[in-house]
Design an enzyme around this catalytic site. Sequence first.
Site, mmCIF file in Angstrom:
data_model
loop_
_atom_site.group_PDB
_atom_site.id
_atom_site.type_symbol
_atom_site.label_atom_id
_atom_site.label_comp_id
_atom_site.label_asym_id
_atom_site.label_seq_id
_atom_site.Cartn_x
_atom_site.Cartn_y
_atom_site.Cartn_z
ATOM 1 N N LYS A 104 0.828 -1.215 0.000
ATOM 2 C CA LYS A 104 0.000 0.000 0.000
ATOM 3 C C LYS A 104 0.854 1.253 0.000
ATOM 4 O O LYS A 104 0.479 2.262 -0.587
ATOM 5 C CB LYS A 104 -0.961 0.004 1.190
ATOM 6 C CG LYS A 104 -2.108 -0.966 0.995
ATOM 7 C CD LYS A 104 -3.226 -0.768 1.983
ATOM 8 C CE LYS A 104 -4.364 -1.738 1.706
ATOM 9 N NZ LYS A 104 -5.419 -1.709 2.694
ATOM 10 N N LYS A 138 -4.213 -10.256 -6.721
ATOM 11 C CA LYS A 138 -5.498 -10.484 -6.052
ATOM 12 C C LYS A 138 -6.608 -9.618 -6.653
ATOM 13 O O LYS A 138 -6.361 -8.482 -7.029
ATOM 14 C CB LYS A 138 -5.234 -10.172 -4.574
ATOM 15 C CG LYS A 138 -6.402 -9.902 -3.716
ATOM 16 C CD LYS A 138 -5.968 -9.502 -2.315
ATOM 17 C CE LYS A 138 -6.058 -7.995 -2.135
ATOM 18 N NZ LYS A 138 -6.178 -7.549 -0.751
ATOM 19 N N LYS A 142 -10.819 -4.266 -4.916
ATOM 20 C CA LYS A 142 -11.713 -3.145 -5.214
ATOM 21 C C LYS A 142 -10.929 -1.900 -5.592
ATOM 22 O O LYS A 142 -11.492 -0.969 -6.137
ATOM 23 C CB LYS A 142 -12.642 -2.892 -4.019
ATOM 24 C CG LYS A 142 -11.941 -2.746 -2.690
ATOM 25 C CD LYS A 142 -12.935 -2.921 -1.532
ATOM 26 C CE LYS A 142 -12.190 -3.134 -0.219
ATOM 27 N NZ LYS A 142 -12.958 -3.758 0.818
HETATM 28 P P1 TYM Z 1 -10.754 -6.053 3.289
HETATM 29 O O1 TYM Z 1 -11.786 -5.015 3.512
HETATM 30 O O2 TYM Z 1 -9.659 -5.751 2.319
HETATM 31 O O3 TYM Z 1 -11.440 -7.394 2.804
HETATM 32 C C1 TYM Z 1 -12.517 -8.002 3.514
HETATM 33 C C2 TYM Z 1 -12.353 -9.521 3.488
HETATM 34 O O4 TYM Z 1 -12.310 -9.995 2.131
HETATM 35 C C3 TYM Z 1 -11.156 -10.815 1.947
HETATM 36 N N1 TYM Z 1 -10.700 -10.635 0.555
HETATM 37 C C4 TYM Z 1 -10.503 -11.638 -0.306
HETATM 38 N N2 TYM Z 1 -10.640 -12.966 -0.193
HETATM 39 C C5 TYM Z 1 -10.372 -13.721 -1.277
HETATM 40 N N3 TYM Z 1 -9.957 -13.208 -2.477
HETATM 41 C C6 TYM Z 1 -9.816 -11.873 -2.628
HETATM 42 N N4 TYM Z 1 -9.432 -11.374 -3.801
HETATM 43 C C7 TYM Z 1 -10.079 -11.018 -1.521
HETATM 44 N N5 TYM Z 1 -10.049 -9.682 -1.335
HETATM 45 C C8 TYM Z 1 -10.427 -9.463 -0.059
HETATM 46 C C9 TYM Z 1 -10.150 -10.306 2.963
HETATM 47 O O5 TYM Z 1 -9.179 -11.278 3.268
HETATM 48 C C10 TYM Z 1 -11.036 -9.979 4.140
HETATM 49 O O6 TYM Z 1 -11.278 -11.140 4.906
HETATM 50 N N6 TYM Z 1 -7.890 -5.492 7.373
HETATM 51 C C11 TYM Z 1 -9.082 -6.106 6.831
HETATM 52 C C12 TYM Z 1 -10.344 -5.702 7.547
HETATM 53 C C13 TYM Z 1 -10.295 -5.896 9.014
HETATM 54 C C14 TYM Z 1 -10.435 -7.125 9.707
HETATM 55 C C15 TYM Z 1 -10.342 -6.790 11.092
HETATM 56 C C16 TYM Z 1 -10.629 -8.438 9.294
HETATM 57 C C17 TYM Z 1 -10.121 -4.915 9.953
HETATM 58 N N7 TYM Z 1 -10.150 -5.459 11.198
HETATM 59 C C18 TYM Z 1 -10.414 -7.785 12.053
HETATM 60 C C19 TYM Z 1 -10.698 -9.399 10.280
HETATM 61 C C20 TYM Z 1 -10.599 -9.088 11.634
HETATM 62 C C21 TYM Z 1 -9.240 -5.720 5.367
HETATM 63 O O7 TYM Z 1 -8.691 -4.747 4.920
HETATM 64 O O8 TYM Z 1 -10.114 -6.508 4.662
#
Ligand code: TYM
Length: 334
Positions: free
Chosen positions: A114, A196, A199
């Site tokens: 990032k 990956k 969004k």
């Molecule tokens: P975020 O918002 O990027 O994504 C949300 C969830 O989607 C999963 N994900 C994917 N899984 C499979 N293939 C993909 N291409 C893909 N893109 C996203 C992510 O692994 C995630 O599970 N830091 C985290 C949010 C967060 C969080 C937490 C998660 C904040 N606090 C505590 C768990 C526990 C994030 O940015 O996810």
Amino acid sequence: MEEKKVIFSGTQPSGDLTLGNYLGALKNWVLLQDEYECYYCIVDLHAITLPQEPKDLRRRTLEVLALYLAAGLDPEKVTIFIQSHVSAHSQLSWVLNCMAYMGELNRMTQFKEKSKKNAGNVNAGLFTYPVLMVADILLYQTDLVPVGQDQKQHLELSRDMAERFNNRYSPTFKIPEPFIPKVGAKIMSLQDPLSKMSKSDKNENGYILLKDDPDTIRRKIKRAVTDSFNKVRFSDEQLGIKNLITIYSKLSGEEIDVIEKRYENKGYGEFKKDLSEVVVEGLRPVREKFEDLMRNKDYLEKIYSMGAKKAEKKAFKTLNKVYKKTGFIPRSYR
Ligand code: TYM
């Protein structure tokens, strides 16, 4: 009765949710909701580590909430809430920040990626973001965290920091386990199967949004990158097709070998055409329910206000313990 194990997970409202978010995380959350005590958060505090337009952030926060519900989360069974509504997240995060090492945060691959992408705005929040995620998880005495593969390193940090705190003071936090699906933990970009599905991708043909209409979905799948083997095989030599088979399998519920067999003597054209319908039909109920819910803001408000109350109770129980152990004098209300 045995107490239910606790699940915590979250999504950033920093962009529209993709098929990757759905297959890697959200779909599993729905499957877990009966067996566990679940907390599903919309992590708006995390989202501002990159610049956000305030009105877009507000809209997307509600959209993520509506998508949680549309995907099948039942607010009677699970706690759905907005991170900034429960101040304990920021408060625990500060205490943990004072125990996190620069070195371990420097090793976080997501931070490295990032900060490369946003070289003009590498703010301190982006650097300490994983600590806020640790706070999210530890506040709820979480047993299991269902996430995609990309969050695994952050989960390891959560375990390390929980142990560090417990050792320095006394047992306070549960040590959380990651829960990463065997298939679909990393859905790849349709345009570049080495990265990956995200969004924040600049090329909109790389991702499918949960909001995409059927024609958009068909067009994106038609344009998805494949190879010249013209064989529908789940193989590391054919990463584009491997990704499409994964999507097919996760949405249809069919085993991968069954899918390979069905398309044994068929070309990519036919496979992609069928896959488009699997995706369109798989996402249709989610999208329709989502559109309905977005017309009912009062209902959404009811859900997030109820969620914050429930989450707060649990979160402050942990935070109070942490404050006490740290040496803060409890506030007096005399
Ligand atoms: P975020 O918002 O990027 O994504 C949300 C969830 O989607 C999963 N994900 C994917 N899984 C499979 N293939 C993909 N291409 C893909 N893109 C996203 C992510 O692994 C995630 O599970 N830091 C985290 C949010 C967060 C969080 C937490 C998660 C904040 N606090 C505590 C768990 C526990 C994030 O940015 O996810």
